[in-house]
Enzyme design. Sequence first.
Site, short mmCIF file in Angstrom:
data_model
loop_
_atom_site.label_atom_id
_atom_site.label_comp_id
_atom_site.label_asym_id
_atom_site.label_seq_id
_atom_site.Cartn_x
_atom_site.Cartn_y
_atom_site.Cartn_z
N ALA A 113 -11.54 2.09 5.17
CA ALA A 113 -10.58 1.29 4.42
C ALA A 113 -9.86 2.12 3.35
O ALA A 113 -10.14 3.30 3.15
CB ALA A 113 -11.29 0.09 3.79
N HIS A 114 -8.95 1.44 2.64
CA HIS A 114 -8.10 2.14 1.67
C HIS A 114 -8.91 2.67 0.49
O HIS A 114 -9.89 2.07 0.06
CB HIS A 114 -6.96 1.25 1.19
CG HIS A 114 -7.37 -0.05 0.60
ND1 HIS A 114 -6.47 -0.99 0.19
CD2 HIS A 114 -8.59 -0.59 0.34
CE1 HIS A 114 -7.10 -2.03 -0.30
NE2 HIS A 114 -8.40 -1.81 -0.23
N ASN A 115 -8.48 3.83 0.02
CA ASN A 115 -9.05 4.51 -1.15
C ASN A 115 -10.47 5.04 -0.93
O ASN A 115 -11.12 5.46 -1.89
CB ASN A 115 -9.05 3.58 -2.38
CG ASN A 115 -7.65 3.21 -2.83
OD1 ASN A 115 -7.11 2.21 -2.36
ND2 ASN A 115 -7.06 4.00 -3.69
N GLN A 168 0.86 -1.18 0.00
CA GLN A 168 0.00 0.00 0.00
C GLN A 168 0.90 1.24 0.00
O GLN A 168 1.45 1.62 1.04
CB GLN A 168 -0.91 -0.01 1.24
CG GLN A 168 -1.69 -1.30 1.41
CD GLN A 168 -2.78 -1.48 0.36
OE1 GLN A 168 -3.75 -0.74 0.32
NE2 GLN A 168 -2.61 -2.49 -0.48
#
Length: 337
Positions: A240-242, A199
């Site tokens: 969470a991511h993004n 990431q």
Amino acid sequence: MQYTAKEIARMVKGTVEGDENTRAWKPSVIEEADEGSITFLDNPKYTHYLYERQPSIVIVRNDFHPEHPVSAALVHVDQPRLAVVKLLHAFNQRTKPPKGRSWRSSVGHGSKLGKGIYMGPYAVVGRHCHIGNDVKIYPNASIGDNVTIGDGTIVYAGAKVYEGVEIGRNCILHAGCVVGSDGFGFAPDQEGNWIKVDQIGNVVIEDNVEIGANTCIDRAAMKSTVIHEGVKIDNLCQIAHNVVVGRRTALASQVGIAGSSKVGERCVIAGQAGIVGHISVGDRVTIGAQSGVTHSVGSDLQIFGSPAMEATKRRKVEVLVRNIEQLARRIEKLEKQ
């Protein structure tokens, strides 16, 4: 610090009914108020406490008229709850904010600190960071390398900010929150082993954002996880991511938003609601507690349930579910006929 009813009225832009020189020195909830207390009355079901207790000053609505004599000075305002916000802020300013660097704190090579900084014992700032003016970093907080923090932001004890995170002005990061941890990215190989996907993005937090205790906001895989201006996030949330969260949206405790989803502006997401990945939620959407949002939804909606539906439709479904046993018996009877 003491305030007179007249001073309170000036502070909250209200008018006084009763003795404007009445003094109060401690904010209280109305059910525990006594002499010296300043409190507020907004919900009619608490009105009886106004007569049973003996508060000194009570903030009430403009249209409130006591049914019985009261000893308290009443401060009439349009919105008591907003008036209390100003009042609590005034009382909170009595304590001088901490300043200065503890000799037990640590600042990495190439980092720049603004004026009026506070760093508590064992607070750590990594290398090549830019920390603005009047930033407060409490004990055991950790700031990674290449982090930017804007003026007036507070990082409470034990909070962790990973490398590359960008934080705006006047933000609050409560104890134990983690900003910039790896997103949950794994890919299976031919043998079924989970291979970690690095990431390498970051987290961008704009101005006036508050992040609750033990909340986690993951860094993006390649771009940025973005929390826009004025967002308020409760304790124990997972972003969470993004993910992108729009301006002035509020998330209650235990909300989870899965990767790459987008939440619009001025939304309200109640406790334990979950949003699946790769969908979008429009502006000004209210999501009820424990809802499961499984598909994209438009703007200006109220949705709840799991799977979440528009409120009117969900209520109809709930009625049918409650009556399903009776309906089954009717169908069985009709079939026999």
